[in-house]
Design a protein around this motif. Structure first.
Motif, PDB file in Angstrom:
ATOM      1  N   VAL A  46       0.837  -1.196   0.000  1.00 40.03           N
ATOM      2  CA  VAL A  46       0.000   0.000   0.000  1.00 40.03           C
ATOM      3  C   VAL A  46       0.880   1.258   0.000  1.00 40.03           C
ATOM      4  O   VAL A  46       0.630   2.215  -0.733  1.00 40.03           O
TER       5      VAL A  46
ATOM      6  N   LEU B 168       2.228   1.922  -3.391  1.00 34.08           N
ATOM      7  CA  LEU B 168       1.198   2.498  -4.255  1.00 34.08           C
ATOM      8  C   LEU B 168       0.978   3.968  -3.938  1.00 34.08           C
ATOM      9  O   LEU B 168       0.888   4.804  -4.831  1.00 34.08           O
ATOM     10  N   ILE B 169       0.892   4.280  -2.632  1.00 35.30           N
ATOM     11  CA  ILE B 169       0.670   5.668  -2.234  1.00 35.30           C
ATOM     12  C   ILE B 169       1.816   6.531  -2.735  1.00 35.30           C
ATOM     13  O   ILE B 169       1.613   7.620  -3.274  1.00 35.30           O
TER      14      ILE B 169
ATOM     15  N   THR C 265       1.341   9.569  -5.335  1.00 36.82           N
ATOM     16  CA  THR C 265       1.684  10.934  -4.956  1.00 36.82           C
ATOM     17  C   THR C 265       2.767  11.493  -5.867  1.00 36.82           C
ATOM     18  O   THR C 265       2.676  12.615  -6.353  1.00 36.82           O
TER      19      THR C 265
ATOM     20  N   GLY D  49       0.388  11.116  12.440  1.00 37.51           N
ATOM     21  CA  GLY D  49       0.732  11.702  11.152  1.00 37.51           C
ATOM     22  C   GLY D  49       0.609  13.214  11.140  1.00 37.51           C
ATOM     23  O   GLY D  49       0.850  13.844  10.128  1.00 37.51           O
TER      24      GLY D  49
ATOM     25  N   MET E 299      -3.099  18.395  12.258  1.00 41.50           N
ATOM     26  CA  MET E 299      -2.914  19.668  11.569  1.00 41.50           C
ATOM     27  C   MET E 299      -3.601  20.839  12.232  1.00 41.50           C
ATOM     28  O   MET E 299      -2.979  21.861  12.505  1.00 41.50           O
TER      29      MET E 299
ATOM     30  N   VAL F 132       6.434  13.853   4.117  1.00 40.24           N
ATOM     31  CA  VAL F 132       5.398  13.847   5.151  1.00 40.24           C
ATOM     32  C   VAL F 132       4.328  12.827   4.807  1.00 40.24           C
ATOM     33  O   VAL F 132       3.868  12.057   5.657  1.00 40.24           O
ATOM     34  N   MET F 133       3.939  12.798   3.549  1.00 37.26           N
ATOM     35  CA  MET F 133       2.888  11.890   3.109  1.00 37.26           C
ATOM     36  C   MET F 133       3.283  10.435   3.402  1.00 37.26           C
ATOM     37  O   MET F 133       2.496   9.678   3.972  1.00 37.26           O
TER      38      MET F 133
ATOM     39  N   SER G  11       3.607   9.736   7.276  1.00 39.84           N
ATOM     40  CA  SER G  11       2.305   9.642   7.939  1.00 39.84           C
ATOM     41  C   SER G  11       1.572   8.371   7.537  1.00 39.84           C
ATOM     42  O   SER G  11       0.972   7.705   8.380  1.00 39.84           O
ATOM     43  N   SER G  12       1.612   8.044   6.252  1.00 36.19           N
ATOM     44  CA  SER G  12       0.924   6.827   5.817  1.00 36.19           C
ATOM     45  C   SER G  12       1.523   5.612   6.510  1.00 36.19           C
ATOM     46  O   SER G  12       0.804   4.703   6.930  1.00 36.19           O
TER      47      SER G  12
ATOM     48  N   ILE H   6       0.156   5.365   9.977  1.00 32.48           N
ATOM     49  CA  ILE H   6      -1.238   4.902  10.003  1.00 32.48           C
ATOM     50  C   ILE H   6      -1.283   3.393   9.801  1.00 32.48           C
ATOM     51  O   ILE H   6      -1.957   2.664  10.537  1.00 32.48           O
ATOM     52  N   LEU H   7      -0.523   2.915   8.803  1.00 30.24           N
ATOM     53  CA  LEU H   7      -0.547   1.480   8.514  1.00 30.24           C
ATOM     54  C   LEU H   7       0.011   0.686   9.686  1.00 30.24           C
ATOM     55  O   LEU H   7      -0.518  -0.362  10.051  1.00 30.24           O
TER      56      LEU H   7
END
Lengths: 330, 339
Positions: free
Chosen positions: A15, A18-19, A23, A263, A266, A296-297, A300-301, A304-305
Motif C-alpha cells: 500500500v 502504491l501511495i 503521490t 501523522g 494539523m 510527510v505523506m 504519515s501513511s 497509520i498502517l
C-alpha cells in the motif's frame, strides 16, 4: 501470529508503495517546473539548468521515481551534500535533507498525540462506562447530551476560546509551546496541557458514545446474564465480561485515530502554533515544497498502517475467538 | 461487518428492515414502511426540531441574495473603511461585542470592516453548496461501487475491495491539504489568478476522492447479505435481469442506510471543508466562506473575541442538529436500535 504479522507488513508495504507512486506521479505532473521552486528568487537560467542536472529532473518521471525510491533505502548523493539512508531528498525550502526535518518535528507531534490520547481515553471511556452502568438515569442523559454537543465542537472554535480564557484572560497557563520532555518536564507538561485538553474534547465525545453503546449491548448478552444469574458480583461482571467484550470496536477506532494523529494533528498544531508534522505539511504545501510533501505523506501513511497492524494484532489478545492466521483480514 | 458489536460501533445503521410485507387485507388498513417511518419520525420531537433547524440553515444558504437585499448590505463592501467611526484607530470595531448595532447585527470584521452577518450568511451558502455537492457525489459513487462489488462478487469484489483498502490507507486530512494545490494546478497555471469555481471544483474533487470508501464498504456488506435473501432468489428464478434485480430488489432496501449515512456525512464534509479553508488551502479571499472566518477570528481573537462567536456558534448548532437528525432518522427507520 508471526505469519499474520509478516503478511500484514507485506500488505502495508504494498500500500505504501502504491501511495508513494500515486503521490509522486501526481505531483510531478503539475505543469510547473520544480527547479524554479528549488531555485527560489533571483534565479538565473544557468542555475535552473544546474538544478535540473543535480536533481535529475531531465530524466523521465518513472526513472526519477525509481531513483527516489532507491534513495529511501540506500541514500543518495546530491550536489547540496550527501543524503544518508532514509533519503527523501532535499527540501526546496530550507535546503536540508527532508528526513532531518521530519525527525525534528516528530517529537512534538508524538508528545501531542500521546498526551491527548491519555486524556481522551481516560475521560471518554470513564464517562461512557458511567453512562452505561446507570443507563436511563439523569447521569446517563447528562453525559449523553454533553458528549453530543462536545463532539460537534471544532478545534478552530474551541481552541481560541480556551486560549482566551486560560491564557489571555486569567493567565493561569502559559501560551502553548513545545519543550522536549528530557529538557524540562514541567515546561513540557504545562506547555502542552491546553492542546491536549482541547484536542481531547473533540475525541472524548466519540469514545463516550461508543463505550456507552457497546457496553449496553454487551450487558444484554447471554453470557453476561448467565454470570449475573449465577451470583457473580455486579462489578466483576461489568469489568471482566461486558467491558472486555466491548473493547474490540473501541480498539479499532483508537488505532485509526492514533495513526492519523501521529501523522500530524494539523488543525490542533495550527491553532496553537506548535511546529509538528501537521504544521510542516501545511507549510510545505503552501510553499509547494515537493520533496517535503512526499516525505510527510509517506511518513504519515507508514504510521497509520503501522497502527492498523498493531490494532489487528491486539484483537487476538482481547478476543480469543479471533484467529489471525485463518481469516482473510481480521 | 462481521460481529454484531463491530457493526453497532462503526456504523450507526444496522441491517435494513425486512422488505415490505403485503398489506393485510380486511378492515385493518395497512401501512407501508415509509408511512410507518414518517409517523415515528413525527412523534420524535427532537428530530422534528432539528430537522427544522437544518432546513433553516439550507434556507439561509439558498436565500442569501434575498436576505442581502432585505438587510440592505452585501458581504464585500468595506463598511468600516467607508464610514469613519465604525472601526477604531487600530482597525478593531468600535462599540460593544465587535460592533454589534442595529445597522450591523453581528458587528463588523476587524481590519477590513465588512459586515459579519452578511459574511456568515454567504459563507454558509458557499459551505453548504460544496458540502451538498460532495455528499451527493460521494453517495452516488458509494452506491455504484458497493452494489457492483456486493452483487457481482468474485474477482470484481476482490479488486474493488483492494481499491477501497488502498484509499482508506491514505492519511485523509493530509491528502486533502496536499492535493488541493495539485488539483488546482491541473486546471490553471499557478502564475495566473485562479477563478473561484475552479477552487470549488478542486475542493469537491479532493473531498470526494477519499470520501466514498466508508459508505461503499458498508453498502457492499449490505448487498452481500441481501443477495442471499429469498426475494432476490425468487426474482432470479423468475428470470429477472440483473439490472432489474438491482433496481427493484436491492436499491429500495438500501434507501435506509444511504439516507442515514447521508445525514451523518454532510456535517462532516462541512467541517472538513471549513478546516481546509482554516488552514489556508481551501477558498481564498474575497469569496465569503465559513471556514475562513475561523482563520481570521483566530488571528484577532485576543482583541476581538466577538468575531469568533457568531460563526462558531452557528457551526456548533448546525452540526449538533444534523447529528440529532441523523439519530432520529435512524430510530424512525429502525425502531429496534432504541436509545
Amino acid at each position: 501470529m508471526l505469519r499474520f504479522l509478516v503478511r500484514r507488513t507485506l500488505g502495508a508495504a504494498a500500500v505504501l508503495l502504491l501511495i508513494s507512486a500515486f503521490t509522486f506521479f501526481l505531483f510531478f505532473s503539475i505543469p510547473q517546473d520544480p527547479a524554479l521552486l528549488a531555485c527560489g528568487k533571483n534565479c538565473t537560467a544557468d542555475a535552473v539548468a544546474l538544478i535540473h542536472r543535480n536533481l535529475g529532473l531531465d530524466d523521465p518521471v518513472p526513472l526519477q521515481y525509481a531513483a527516489f525510491m532507491t534513495g529511501i533505502v540506500t541514500g543518495r548523493e546530491f550536489a547540496a551534500g550527501p543524503c544518508p539512508a532514509p533519503c527523501f531528498g532535499y527540501s526546496f525550502a530550507n535546503d536540508r535533507p527532508v528526513f532531518e526535518t521530519l525527525a525534528d518535528r516528530f517529537p512534538t507531534t508524538a508528545s501531542l498525540t500521546v498526551g491527548g490520547a491519555v486524556v481522551f481515553l481516560a475521560v471518554g471511556l470513564g464517562a461512557g462506562m458511567i453512562a452505561a452502568a446507570r443507563r436511563g438515569t439523569a447521569t446517563d442523559k447528562v453525559v449523553s447530551s454533553v458528549s453530543l454537543v462536545l463532539s460537534s465542537m471544532q478545534i478552530y472554535f474551541l481552541g481560541p476560546v480556551v486560549l482566551g480564557v486560560l491564557v489571555y484572560g486569567t493567565g493561569l497557563l502559559p501560551s502553548p509551546s513545545y519543550v522536549p520532555l528530557t529538557e524540562d518536564p514541567a515546561g513540557w507538561f504545562t506547555g502542552l496541557l491546553i492542546p491536549w485538553c482541547v484536542m481531547a474534547v473533540i475525541f472524548t465525545a466519540n469514545y463516550t458514545r461508543m463505550a456507552r453503546s457497546t457496553l449496553i449491548e454487551q450487558l444484554q448478552e447471554d453470557h453476561v446474564r448467565t454470570a449475573r444469574a449465577k451470583g457473580m458480583p455486579g462489578r466483576t461482571v461489568f469489568f471482566r465480561y461486558a467491558w472486555r467484550g466491548s473493547l474490540i470496536p473501541i480498539v479499532t477506532i483508537f488505532g485509526m485515530d492514533l495513526g492519523s494523529l501521529f501523522g500530524g494533528a494539523m488543525i490542533t498544531e495550527f491553532t496553537f502554533g506548535l511546529a509538528g508534522l501537521g504544521r510542516l505539511a501545511v507549510d510545505s504545501v503552501i510553499d509547494i515544497d515537493l520533496p517535503m510533501i512526499m516525505g510527510v505523506m509517506l511518513f504519515s501513511s507508514a504510521l497509520i498502517l503501522l497502527c492498523n497492524i498493531v490494532v489487528d494484532a491486539a484483537y487476538a489478545l482481547i478476543d480469543p475467538r479471533v484467529r489471525l492466521d485463518a481469516g482473510s483480514s481480521a | 461487518m462481521s460481529s454484531p458489536t463491530e457493526a453497532a460501533a462503526s456504523v450507526p445503521s444496522p441491517l435494513p428492515p425486512a422488505p415490505s410485507p403485503p398489506p393485510p387485507p380486511g378492515p385493518v388498513t395497512g401501512r407501508s414502511p415509509g408511512r410507518l417511518m414518517r409517523r415515528r419520525f413525527r412523534r420524535d420531537r427532537t428530530g422534528v426540531v432539528s430537522a427544522c433547524v437544518v432546513v433553516l440553515f439550507f434556507a439561509v444558504g439558498l436565500l442569501a441574495p434575498v436576505i442581502s437585499w432585505l438587510y440592505g448590505k452585501d458581504p464585500y463592501t468595506l463598511y468600516g473603511q467607508e464610514q469613519p467611526g465604525l472601526l477604531d484607530p487600530f482597525g478593531f470595531p468600535a462599540g460593544p461585542l465587535g460592533g454589534v448595532s442595529g445597522e450591523h447585527w453581528f458587528g463588523l470584521e476587524p481590519g477590513l470592516g465588512r459586515d459579519v452577518f452578511m459574511q456568515l450568511v454567504y459563507g454558509i451558502r458557499t459551505s453548504l453548496l460544496i458540502a451538498l455537492a460532495v455528499t451527493v457525489a460521494t453517495t452516488l459513487t458509494a452506491i455504484a461501487v458497493g452494489v457492483t462489488a456486493g452483487y457481482l462478487g468474485g474477482r470484481t469484489d476482490y479488486w474493488l475491495g483492494r481499491l477501497m483498502d488502498f484509499l482508506l490507507g491514505f492519511p485523509s486530512q493530509l491528502f486533502f491539504v496536499a492535493f488541493m494545490p495539485v488539483v488546482v494546478a491541473l486546471f490553471v497555471d499557478p502564475r495566473e489568478e485562479t477563478p473561484t469555481w475552479i477552487r470549488v471544483t478542486a475542493l469537491v474533487l479532493v473531498l470526494w476522492f477519499l470520501g466514498w470508501t466508508g459508505l461503499g464498504r458498508l453498502l457492499r456488506g449490505q448487498v452481500l447479505a441481501l443477495r442471499e435473501r429469498e426475494f432476490v432468489e425468487a426474482a432470479k428464478v423468475s428470470g429477472a435481469s440483473p439490472w432489474r434485480i438491482v433496481r427493484k430488489e436491492l436499491l429500495p432496501n438500501l434507501v435506509t442506510p444511504v439516507l442515514v449515512q447521508f445525514t451523518y456525512m454532510l456535517p462532516g464534509v462541512v467541517t472538513a471543508q471549513a478546516g481546509l479553508s482554516y488552514l489556508g488551502v481551501g477558498l481564498v479571499e474575497p469569496t465569503p466562506d465559513w471556514g475562513r472566518m475561523f482563520a481570521t477570528a483566530g488571528e484577532v481573537y485576543e482583541n476581538d473575541p466577538a468575531y469568533l462567536f457568531f460563526p462558531g456558534t452557528a457551526m456548533v448548532v448546525f452540526v449538533v442538529c444534523f447529528n440529532l437528525l441523523g439519530d432520529s432518522l435512524r430510530d424512525a427507520f429502525d425502531p429496534r436500535t432504541g436509545r
